[in-house]
Design a protein around this motif. Structure first.
Motif, PDB file in Angstrom:
ATOM      1  N   UNK A   1       0.832  -1.206   0.000  1.00  0.00           N
ATOM      2  CA  UNK A   1       0.000   0.000   0.000  1.00  0.00           C
ATOM      3  C   UNK A   1       0.866   1.254   0.000  1.00  0.00           C
ATOM      4  N   UNK A   2       1.835   1.317   0.887  1.00  0.00           N
ATOM      5  CA  UNK A   2       2.700   2.498   0.971  1.00  0.00           C
ATOM      6  C   UNK A   2       3.600   2.624  -0.252  1.00  0.00           C
ATOM      7  N   UNK A   3       4.064   1.498  -0.757  1.00  0.00           N
ATOM      8  CA  UNK A   3       4.915   1.523  -1.943  1.00  0.00           C
ATOM      9  C   UNK A   3       4.122   2.004  -3.155  1.00  0.00           C
ATOM     10  N   UNK A   4       2.905   1.565  -3.300  1.00  0.00           N
ATOM     11  CA  UNK A   4       2.083   2.007  -4.436  1.00  0.00           C
ATOM     12  C   UNK A   4       1.831   3.506  -4.379  1.00  0.00           C
ATOM     13  N   UNK A   5       1.564   4.031  -3.189  1.00  0.00           N
ATOM     14  CA  UNK A   5       1.372   5.482  -3.062  1.00  0.00           C
ATOM     15  C   UNK A   5       2.658   6.231  -3.408  1.00  0.00           C
ATOM     16  N   UNK A   6       3.789   5.719  -2.948  1.00  0.00           N
ATOM     17  CA  UNK A   6       5.070   6.336  -3.262  1.00  0.00           C
ATOM     18  C   UNK A   6       5.388   6.263  -4.740  1.00  0.00           C
ATOM     19  N   UNK A   7       5.084   5.135  -5.371  1.00  0.00           N
ATOM     20  CA  UNK A   7       5.324   4.936  -6.802  1.00  0.00           C
ATOM     21  C   UNK A   7       4.492   5.927  -7.610  1.00  0.00           C
ATOM     22  N   UNK A   8       3.255   6.150  -7.201  1.00  0.00           N
ATOM     23  CA  UNK A   8       2.400   7.114  -7.902  1.00  0.00           C
ATOM     24  C   UNK A   8       3.012   8.514  -7.821  1.00  0.00           C
ATOM     25  N   UNK A   9       3.472   8.901  -6.646  1.00  0.00           N
ATOM     26  CA  UNK A   9       4.108  10.211  -6.473  1.00  0.00           C
ATOM     27  C   UNK A   9       5.376  10.318  -7.309  1.00  0.00           C
ATOM     28  N   UNK A  10       6.206   9.274  -7.270  1.00  0.00           N
ATOM     29  CA  UNK A  10       7.473   9.278  -8.018  1.00  0.00           C
ATOM     30  C   UNK A  10       7.230   9.375  -9.522  1.00  0.00           C
ATOM     31  N   UNK A  11       6.262   8.643 -10.031  1.00  0.00           N
ATOM     32  CA  UNK A  11       5.944   8.706 -11.473  1.00  0.00           C
ATOM     33  C   UNK A  11       5.468  10.088 -11.865  1.00  0.00           C
ATOM     34  N   UNK A  12       4.634  10.692 -11.028  1.00  0.00           N
ATOM     35  CA  UNK A  12       4.148  12.044 -11.325  1.00  0.00           C
ATOM     36  C   UNK A  12       5.301  13.045 -11.355  1.00  0.00           C
ATOM     37  N   UNK A  13       6.215  12.933 -10.404  1.00  0.00           N
ATOM     38  CA  UNK A  13       7.386  13.816 -10.384  1.00  0.00           C
ATOM     39  C   UNK A  13       8.221  13.626 -11.652  1.00  0.00           C
ATOM     40  N   UNK A  14       8.484  12.386 -12.001  1.00  0.00           N
ATOM     41  CA  UNK A  14       9.324  12.084 -13.166  1.00  0.00           C
ATOM     42  C   UNK A  14       8.683  12.570 -14.466  1.00  0.00           C
ATOM     43  N   UNK A  15       7.382  12.523 -14.539  1.00  0.00           N
ATOM     44  CA  UNK A  15       6.681  12.871 -15.774  1.00  0.00           C
ATOM     45  C   UNK A  15       6.443  14.367 -15.939  1.00  0.00           C
ATOM     46  N   UNK A  16       6.661  15.151 -14.908  1.00  0.00           N
ATOM     47  CA  UNK A  16       6.371  16.577 -14.956  1.00  0.00           C
ATOM     48  C   UNK A  16       7.477  17.318 -15.717  1.00  0.00           C
ATOM     49  N   UNK A  17       7.321  17.406 -17.006  1.00  0.00           N
ATOM     50  CA  UNK A  17       8.350  18.013 -17.852  1.00  0.00           C
ATOM     51  C   UNK A  17       8.416  19.539 -17.730  1.00  0.00           C
ATOM     52  N   UNK A  18       7.517  20.138 -16.954  1.00  0.00           N
ATOM     53  CA  UNK A  18       7.629  21.576 -16.708  1.00  0.00           C
ATOM     54  C   UNK A  18       8.723  21.871 -15.681  1.00  0.00           C
ATOM     55  N   UNK A  19       9.179  20.833 -14.995  1.00  0.00           N
ATOM     56  CA  UNK A  19      10.253  20.959 -14.010  1.00  0.00           C
ATOM     57  C   UNK A  19      11.546  20.493 -14.680  1.00  0.00           C
ATOM     58  N   UNK A  20      12.638  21.224 -14.521  1.00  0.00           N
ATOM     59  CA  UNK A  20      13.908  20.793 -15.117  1.00  0.00           C
ATOM     60  C   UNK A  20      14.292  19.385 -14.650  1.00  0.00           C
ATOM     61  N   UNK A  21      14.890  18.614 -15.538  1.00  0.00           N
ATOM     62  CA  UNK A  21      15.198  17.221 -15.239  1.00  0.00           C
ATOM     63  C   UNK A  21      16.094  17.082 -14.014  1.00  0.00           C
ATOM     64  N   UNK A  22      17.039  17.996 -13.821  1.00  0.00           N
ATOM     65  CA  UNK A  22      17.899  17.931 -12.626  1.00  0.00           C
ATOM     66  C   UNK A  22      17.054  17.968 -11.355  1.00  0.00           C
ATOM     67  N   UNK A  23      16.083  18.863 -11.324  1.00  0.00           N
ATOM     68  CA  UNK A  23      15.210  18.982 -10.158  1.00  0.00           C
ATOM     69  C   UNK A  23      14.319  17.754 -10.012  1.00  0.00           C
ATOM     70  N   UNK A  24      13.868  17.196 -11.144  1.00  0.00           N
ATOM     71  CA  UNK A  24      13.040  15.983 -11.091  1.00  0.00           C
ATOM     72  C   UNK A  24      13.835  14.813 -10.527  1.00  0.00           C
ATOM     73  N   UNK A  25      15.103  14.704 -10.917  1.00  0.00           N
ATOM     74  CA  UNK A  25      15.938  13.609 -10.404  1.00  0.00           C
ATOM     75  C   UNK A  25      16.086  13.733  -8.888  1.00  0.00           C
ATOM     76  N   UNK A  26      16.420  14.918  -8.428  1.00  0.00           N
ATOM     77  CA  UNK A  26      16.594  15.102  -6.987  1.00  0.00           C
ATOM     78  C   UNK A  26      15.282  14.893  -6.224  1.00  0.00           C
ATOM     79  N   UNK A  27      14.169  15.342  -6.777  1.00  0.00           N
ATOM     80  CA  UNK A  27      12.872  15.134  -6.130  1.00  0.00           C
ATOM     81  C   UNK A  27      12.515  13.651  -6.102  1.00  0.00           C
TER      82      UNK A  27
END
Length: 177
Positions: A61-87
């Motif tokens: 359950x916790x991993x799935x919630x974290x995975x959803x957040x991580x995918x959203x961060x990675x996919x947000x191309x309005x944020x520079x890739x360096x910042x996405x990696x660190x996030x």
């Protein structure tokens, strides 16, 4: 699943998470979880055959919630890739070294390494955008290795987290994190 069964499952997971993770109680019994949730032991055991099954469901359950957040961060191309990696790395650290650590200790086999393969692949994809000629798979594995919860047992969690983010920035040539 029926609505009341789903509510019971969610309530059980929330209470078990609070007792095991938030209160850091290693030996919480199924009886304590049932009582704290306000459900009968029969309800608890119908949902989860034993304590290990309950802990595994909590990890999922916790991993799935974290995975959803991580995918959203990675996919947000309005944020520079360096910042996405660190996030992304920060989300993975918080999940693995902080949130899931007590649960991993409660399981006889700990964390299976293949369960993190999609996470490492996504990080490698992000790294490839910054360092296309690098061995991105190895770099992702090295970053993940630096997040081991055992390190948090040796140094304070904030120091460990800051170190992982600094290491990530340095190996990727991102400058100061």
């Amino acid at each position: 699943m029926r609505a009341d069964a789903e509510r019971n499952r969610a309530a059980i997971l929330a209470v078990a998470g609070r007792l095991i993770c938030d209160e850091k109680r290693d030996n919480v019994s199924m009886d304590e979880i049932a009582a704290a949730t306000g459900v009968g032991k029969g309800t608890l055991f119908r949902r989860f055959a034993d304590r290990e099954g309950l802990v595994r469901a909590l990890v999922e359950d916790r991993t799935e919630r974290g995975w959803q957040t991580a995918r959203e961060l990675a996919a947000n191309t309005t944020v520079p890739v360096n910042d996405r990696i660190l996030a992304f790395v920060a989300v993975v650290f918080d999940l693995t070294a902080i949130e899931l650590a007590p649960l991993m200790r409660a399981l006889p086999d700990g964390c299976q390494s293949d369960s993190w393969a999609p996470w490492r692949a996504l990080l490698a994809d992000l790294i490839a955008q910054v360092a296309p000629d690098a061995d991105t798979e190895f770099l992702a594995m090295a970053i993940f290795a630096s997040m081991r919860p055992e390190i948090t047992d040796m140094v304070a969690a904030p120091r460990h987290r800051a170190g992982v983010l600094d290491l990530t920035a340095r190996i990727l040539g991102l400058g100061d994190s």
